[in-house]
Design a protein around this motif. Sequence first.
Motif, PDB file in Angstrom:
ATOM      1  N   LEU A 159      42.504  37.977  39.547  1.00 51.86           N
ATOM      2  CA  LEU A 159      42.993  36.808  38.862  1.00 51.86           C
ATOM      3  C   LEU A 159      41.794  36.164  38.217  1.00 51.86           C
ATOM      4  CD1 LEU A 159      44.559  34.373  38.340  1.00 51.86           C
ATOM      5  CD2 LEU A 159      44.239  33.581  40.670  1.00 51.86           C
ATOM      6  N   PHE A 160      41.835  35.898  36.922  1.00 55.33           N
ATOM      7  CA  PHE A 160      40.886  35.280  36.159  1.00 55.33           C
ATOM      8  C   PHE A 160      41.348  34.393  35.198  1.00 55.33           C
ATOM      9  CE2 PHE A 160      42.269  39.055  33.557  1.00 55.33           C
ATOM     10  CZ  PHE A 160      42.048  38.506  32.087  1.00 55.33           C
ATOM     11  N   HIS A 200      45.985  45.406  39.483  1.00 53.80           N
ATOM     12  CA  HIS A 200      47.097  44.481  38.986  1.00 53.80           C
ATOM     13  C   HIS A 200      46.059  43.336  38.294  1.00 53.80           C
ATOM     14  CE1 HIS A 200      51.082  43.055  38.270  1.00 53.80           C
ATOM     15  NE2 HIS A 200      50.386  41.779  38.015  1.00 53.80           N
ATOM     16  N   GLY A 201      46.263  43.066  37.314  1.00 48.57           N
ATOM     17  CA  GLY A 201      45.368  41.839  36.852  1.00 48.57           C
ATOM     18  C   GLY A 201      46.316  40.770  36.408  1.00 48.57           C
ATOM     19  N   VAL A 243      38.067  35.143  39.202  1.00 49.35           N
ATOM     20  CA  VAL A 243      36.900  34.936  38.572  1.00 49.35           C
ATOM     21  C   VAL A 243      37.413  33.494  37.610  1.00 49.35           C
ATOM     22  CG1 VAL A 243      35.152  35.460  36.865  1.00 49.35           C
ATOM     23  CG2 VAL A 243      36.355  37.095  38.624  1.00 49.35           C
ATOM     24  N   THR A 244      36.657  32.542  38.056  1.00 48.08           N
ATOM     25  CA  THR A 244      37.192  31.126  37.202  1.00 48.08           C
ATOM     26  C   THR A 244      36.031  30.865  36.443  1.00 48.08           C
ATOM     27  OG1 THR A 244      38.368  30.359  39.023  1.00 48.08           O
ATOM     28  CG2 THR A 244      37.589  28.656  37.503  1.00 48.08           C
ATOM     29  N   TRP A 245      36.493  30.531  34.977  1.00 46.46           N
ATOM     30  CA  TRP A 245      35.412  30.337  33.949  1.00 46.46           C
ATOM     31  C   TRP A 245      35.955  28.670  33.484  1.00 46.46           C
ATOM     32  CZ3 TRP A 245      33.500  33.958  29.680  1.00 46.46           C
ATOM     33  CH2 TRP A 245      32.423  33.402  29.131  1.00 46.46           C
ATOM     34  N   SER A 294      40.029  26.882  34.638  1.00 51.12           N
ATOM     35  CA  SER A 294      40.077  26.085  35.847  1.00 51.12           C
ATOM     36  C   SER A 294      41.210  26.005  36.659  1.00 51.12           C
ATOM     37  CB  SER A 294      39.404  24.617  35.624  1.00 51.12           C
ATOM     38  OG  SER A 294      40.194  24.040  34.521  1.00 51.12           O
ATOM     39  N   MET A 295      42.154  26.303  36.008  1.00 50.98           N
ATOM     40  CA  MET A 295      43.593  26.291  36.746  1.00 50.98           C
ATOM     41  C   MET A 295      43.621  27.624  37.598  1.00 50.98           C
ATOM     42  SD  MET A 295      45.216  23.671  35.738  1.00 50.98           S
ATOM     43  CE  MET A 295      45.484  22.650  34.083  1.00 50.98           C
ATOM     44  N   SER A 296      42.812  28.807  37.385  1.00 48.02           N
ATOM     45  CA  SER A 296      43.047  30.110  38.214  1.00 48.02           C
ATOM     46  C   SER A 296      42.777  29.830  39.576  1.00 48.02           C
ATOM     47  CB  SER A 296      42.064  31.071  37.512  1.00 48.02           C
ATOM     48  OG  SER A 296      40.632  30.617  37.415  1.00 48.02           O
TER      49      SER A 296
END
Length: 254
Positions: free
Chosen positions: A75-76, A129-130, A102-104, A79-81
């Motif tokens: 999951l990337f 799965h992405g 991974v949160t950017w 900030s909502m991720s």
Amino acid sequence: MKPTLQLIAIFALALVIFVGYAEVPYDVAQALHLKQIGLGSDVEALMGGDTQSDSTQSDNGQAEPVDTASQRILLFGDSMSQLIALRLSDYANRNGHTLTCVTWNGSGTRQWAETDTLRRYMAMVRPTHGIVCLGSNELYTADMKGCRRRAELILEKIGNVPTTWVGPPNWCEDKGINDLLQTVMGKRRFFMSKGLTLPRQKDGRHPTYQGGVVWTDHLVDWMNSGQAAHPFRLEKPERRCARYPQIFIGGTNR
């Protein structure tokens, strides 16, 4: 032959060709190429220019069987991720999957499309799965052409890995980002978060933890409904178990 008669003859020939094309067997029709008779560009213009993408073609397909194998989920996004990850990790641990988030912070499609960051984490996690969580920082943009190009670049970096794109949880009307992403992904690979009623933090944008729970539960319900492509086992967890690798990179919240 006079120009008027020539024009009539051309239209008559085109009509005969199209009628004949409609009547021939499928395997024969597949072998015919309209461009050979100089009609291809005109037909494409009449049909809107672009051919239908694979993701759009799958929109009307039958529900796929649920994959019961253990998944490696990457999951990337912005900030909502993280707000999705806090709840999705409960599902992952309940069902024998691994989740890496991974949160950017502050990122949009540009950061993920125009750097090697995504390729690095794809190689590291090797996901089966992405899940993409991007669009919140592009609610105000009207550059749909640029967004489309960047979304397609992101999908190129993901490759053949089954992918779901989670749309932004709008706090205001966007200028087309949701419709654009749904067009790129197809309805069965894009979860429309817009319109959900979610408790928000003081900034009025980010959901609270409980809002993230509600958001993620809606996402999982959709994935379990038969409407989503590439479903995998996601039985509802009976308790919290938010153990997962959470990686933060660059930027600040917007």
